[in-house]
Design a protein around this motif. Structure first.
Motif, PDB file in Angstrom:
ATOM      1  N   ASP A  26      33.638  57.000  40.476  1.00 56.17           N
ATOM      2  CA  ASP A  26      32.348  56.645  39.881  1.00 56.17           C
ATOM      3  C   ASP A  26      32.478  55.435  38.971  1.00 56.17           C
ATOM      4  OD1 ASP A  26      31.077  58.689  41.209  1.00 56.17           O
ATOM      5  OD2 ASP A  26      31.252  60.098  39.547  1.00 56.17           O
ATOM      6  N   ARG A  29      32.837  52.419  41.145  1.00 54.75           N
ATOM      7  CA  ARG A  29      31.556  52.128  41.788  1.00 54.75           C
ATOM      8  C   ARG A  29      30.613  51.442  40.808  1.00 54.75           C
ATOM      9  NH1 ARG A  29      26.445  54.821  43.012  1.00 54.75           N
ATOM     10  NH2 ARG A  29      25.636  53.811  44.850  1.00 54.75           N
ATOM     11  N   GLU A  30      30.574  51.938  39.581  1.00 53.54           N
ATOM     12  CA  GLU A  30      29.697  51.334  38.579  1.00 53.54           C
ATOM     13  C   GLU A  30      30.126  49.909  38.247  1.00 53.54           C
ATOM     14  OE1 GLU A  30      26.725  52.435  37.528  1.00 53.54           O
ATOM     15  OE2 GLU A  30      27.107  54.032  38.981  1.00 53.54           O
ATOM     16  N   LYS A  33      29.106  47.815  41.179  1.00 55.39           N
ATOM     17  CA  LYS A  33      27.647  47.673  41.181  1.00 55.39           C
ATOM     18  C   LYS A  33      27.198  46.654  40.125  1.00 55.39           C
ATOM     19  CE  LYS A  33      23.606  50.561  41.767  1.00 55.39           C
ATOM     20  NZ  LYS A  33      23.082  51.908  41.847  1.00 55.39           N
ATOM     21  N   ASN A  59      18.062  48.779  44.652  1.00 57.41           N
ATOM     22  CA  ASN A  59      18.908  49.863  44.148  1.00 57.41           C
ATOM     23  C   ASN A  59      18.732  51.141  44.958  1.00 57.41           C
ATOM     24  OD1 ASN A  59      20.145  48.324  42.158  1.00 57.41           O
ATOM     25  ND2 ASN A  59      18.594  48.809  40.650  1.00 57.41           N
ATOM     26  N   ASP A  62      20.561  50.502  48.203  1.00 54.35           N
ATOM     27  CA  ASP A  62      22.000  50.479  47.976  1.00 54.35           C
ATOM     28  C   ASP A  62      22.543  51.893  47.739  1.00 54.35           C
ATOM     29  OD1 ASP A  62      24.328  48.802  47.793  1.00 54.35           O
ATOM     30  OD2 ASP A  62      24.350  49.182  45.628  1.00 54.35           O
ATOM     31  N   ASP A  63      21.823  52.696  46.975  1.00 56.64           N
ATOM     32  CA  ASP A  63      22.252  54.073  46.699  1.00 56.64           C
ATOM     33  C   ASP A  63      22.258  54.913  47.969  1.00 56.64           C
ATOM     34  OD1 ASP A  63      22.582  53.433  44.036  1.00 56.64           O
ATOM     35  OD2 ASP A  63      20.717  54.373  43.379  1.00 56.64           O
ATOM     36  N   LYS A  64      21.232  54.772  48.786  1.00 59.15           N
ATOM     37  CA  LYS A  64      21.147  55.541  50.028  1.00 59.15           C
ATOM     38  C   LYS A  64      22.238  55.097  51.004  1.00 59.15           C
ATOM     39  CE  LYS A  64      19.366  58.406  53.013  1.00 59.15           C
ATOM     40  NZ  LYS A  64      19.582  59.834  52.907  1.00 59.15           N
ATOM     41  N   TYR A  66      25.126  53.850  50.173  1.00 59.31           N
ATOM     42  CA  TYR A  66      26.371  54.405  49.620  1.00 59.31           C
ATOM     43  C   TYR A  66      26.502  55.881  50.000  1.00 59.31           C
ATOM     44  CZ  TYR A  66      29.691  56.248  46.210  1.00 59.31           C
ATOM     45  OH  TYR A  66      30.745  56.892  45.618  1.00 59.31           O
ATOM     46  N   GLU A  67      25.415  56.607  49.840  1.00 64.11           N
ATOM     47  CA  GLU A  67      25.421  58.036  50.155  1.00 64.11           C
ATOM     48  C   GLU A  67      25.789  58.271  51.620  1.00 64.11           C
ATOM     49  OE1 GLU A  67      21.918  61.199  50.825  1.00 64.11           O
ATOM     50  OE2 GLU A  67      21.858  60.205  48.873  1.00 64.11           O
TER      51      GLU A  67
END
Length: 151
Positions: A26, A29-30, A33, A59, A62-64, A66-67
């Motif tokens: 995490d 990743r942060e 990002k 965002n 990008d989050d989806k 990544y998921e």
């Protein structure tokens, strides 16, 4: 294979090398990002109005993305380990291939939806700049990763 397919594959592999390291995932990743946001902000030269509308859409995309890559593809990669791939049945291989294809399709549809939404916010020229900037960012990230691994 086309160069952009090779680049996508390299990005995919680099992305998973980050994911494979559970400790500090995490945090990494942060950092990535934040680096990406800074890079894209500089490259795209967004107006305040554009930025206000662009970042929530980007965002979410990008989050989806990544998921999908992290949750689903990580599972596939475990099964593709040399020891595992040699011991799975043809039926299991077919199922795994089908799952990978479905995830690839989900990623494609996600990108397509993102493009539809972003066209309402940014002019075509900035969307092209975004694509180029994302590619440049990925190359830069890959170079940093290689440089760090080479030390």
């Amino acid at each position: 294979m086309k160069i952009k397919n090779i680049l996508a594959l390299l990005l995919f592999l680099v992305t998973f090398s980050f994911y494979a390291q559970n400790d500090k995932t995490d945090e990494k990743r942060e950092k990535i990002k934040a680096f990406k946001v800074s890079f894209l902000t500089t490259e795209l030269e967004l107006t305040p109005t554009e930025a206000e509308k662009f970042w929530p859409i980007y965002n979410a995309y990008d989050d989806k993305q990544y998921e999908l890559r992290h949750d689903k593809m990580k599972t596939y990669l475990k099964k593709l380990d040399d020891d595992n791939i040699n011991s799975i049945s043809e039926k299991e291989a077919t199922t795994l291939l089908s799952q990978i294809e479905c995830t690839d399709k989900e990623l494609y549809l996600l990108r397509e939806k993102f493009m539809t939404n972003i066209k309402k916010v940014l002019p075509a020229k900035k969307i092209l700049k975004l694509k180029k900037s994302e590619d440049d960012f990925n190359r830069k990230l890959l170079k940093q990763y290689r440089d760090k691994a080479g030390k």
